[in-house]
Design an enzyme around this catalytic site. Structure first.
Site, PDB file in Angstrom:
ATOM      1  N   ASP A  12      53.687  54.488  36.523  1.00 20.71           N
ATOM      2  CA  ASP A  12      52.245  54.356  36.406  1.00 20.71           C
ATOM      3  C   ASP A  12      51.703  55.789  36.390  1.00 20.71           C
ATOM      4  O   ASP A  12      52.384  56.715  36.816  1.00 20.71           O
ATOM      5  CB  ASP A  12      51.700  53.568  37.609  1.00 20.71           C
ATOM      6  CG  ASP A  12      50.199  53.487  37.617  1.00 20.71           C
ATOM      7  OD1 ASP A  12      49.607  53.147  36.574  1.00 20.71           O
ATOM      8  OD2 ASP A  12      49.597  53.782  38.673  1.00 20.71           O
ATOM      9  N   ASP A  14      47.868  57.094  37.069  1.00 21.50           N
ATOM     10  CA  ASP A  14      46.900  57.452  38.111  1.00 21.50           C
ATOM     11  C   ASP A  14      47.400  57.014  39.480  1.00 21.50           C
ATOM     12  O   ASP A  14      47.665  55.846  39.713  1.00 21.50           O
ATOM     13  CB  ASP A  14      45.537  56.823  37.816  1.00 21.50           C
ATOM     14  CG  ASP A  14      44.960  57.291  36.479  1.00 21.50           C
ATOM     15  OD1 ASP A  14      45.301  58.414  36.043  1.00 21.50           O
ATOM     16  OD2 ASP A  14      44.175  56.543  35.876  1.00 21.50           O
ATOM     17  N   ASP A  22      38.420  56.119  42.610  1.00 23.66           N
ATOM     18  CA  ASP A  22      37.762  54.825  42.442  1.00 23.66           C
ATOM     19  C   ASP A  22      36.676  54.902  41.378  1.00 23.66           C
ATOM     20  O   ASP A  22      36.264  53.885  40.832  1.00 23.66           O
ATOM     21  CB  ASP A  22      37.169  54.347  43.768  1.00 23.66           C
ATOM     22  CG  ASP A  22      38.255  53.923  44.759  1.00 23.66           C
ATOM     23  OD1 ASP A  22      39.364  53.568  44.309  1.00 23.66           O
ATOM     24  OD2 ASP A  22      37.982  53.964  45.973  1.00 23.66           O
ATOM     25  N   ASN A  56      47.176  51.454  32.877  1.00 20.34           N
ATOM     26  CA  ASN A  56      45.927  50.763  32.567  1.00 20.34           C
ATOM     27  C   ASN A  56      44.820  51.811  32.487  1.00 20.34           C
ATOM     28  O   ASN A  56      44.705  52.639  33.396  1.00 20.34           O
ATOM     29  CB  ASN A  56      45.562  49.759  33.670  1.00 20.34           C
ATOM     30  CG  ASN A  56      46.423  48.521  33.673  1.00 20.34           C
ATOM     31  OD1 ASN A  56      47.191  48.265  32.758  1.00 20.34           O
ATOM     32  ND2 ASN A  56      46.293  47.729  34.727  1.00 20.34           N
TER      33      ASN A  56
END
EC number: 3.1.3.-
Length: 187
Positions: A12, A14, A22, A56
């Site tokens: 992944d 981040d 956030d 993502n």
């Protein structure tokens, strides 16, 4: 030399390779890599592992940044990894939002399947999937990957919840996982 699934490490982005937020990573200036992660990718590459990234990026669908900004972040990532002596074989990303009906947004396995096809693999079983969230691990498990949770990014919070982690190895960060993987390979 052909790639074998056991020597593929899917990361992944981040929270694993770079700091997470956030509020999303919306610019090249906000994309701040963990130096130890860049070095870990290089060490894995140098040891014969193939490294890919599955990320993502719903900030695109939300209008926070566009694909050109994302491409600049990934160009910087590739430059840093190559300067350290490593290589990223493929970066797969999902630009969709959580309410879009796509097959690529983790926890669905679409990004990993894209990596599998790009690298010409018949299976991902036995590969490694490293993430900081449950959805990363779920995507990996759907493809038969061995899953690793790192405590960077959202990993500490994920670990505290403990839900769905029974099959996961847990490491402080990507560098610690790389150390362990390289030790295992030495035996």
């Amino acid at each position: 030399m052909p790639i074998v699934p056991q020597q593929l490490v899917i990361l992944d982005r981040d929270g694993v390779i770079n700091q997470d937020s956030d509020a999303y990573i919306k610019s090249l200036e906000e994309w701040i890599p963990y130096p130890s992660a860049i070095e870990a990718i290089a060490r894995l590459s140098q040891a014969g592992f193939t490294v890919a990234v599955a990320t993502n990026q719903s900030g695109i669908a939300r209008g926070y940044y566009d694909e050109a900004v994302l491409a600049a972040m990934h160009a910087r990532l590739n430059t840093l990894v190559e300067a350290a002596g490593g290589h990223i074989a493929h970066i797969a990303y999902c630009p969709h939002g959580p309410d879009d009906t796509c097959s690529c947004r983790k926890p669905l396995p679409g990004l990993l399947i894209e990596i599998q096809k790009q690298l010409g693999l018949s299976t991902l079983a036995g590969s490694w999937m490293v993430g900081d969230s449950l959805r990363d691990l779920q995507a990996g498990e759907a493809c038969g990957c061995r899953v690793v949770l790192v405590k960077t990014g959202k990993g500490d919070k994920t670990n505290e919840k403990g839900i769905g982690l029974s099959n996961a190895l847990i490491h402080t960060d990507l560098a610690e996982f790389a150390d362990e993987l390289l030790k295992l390979r030495a035996y």
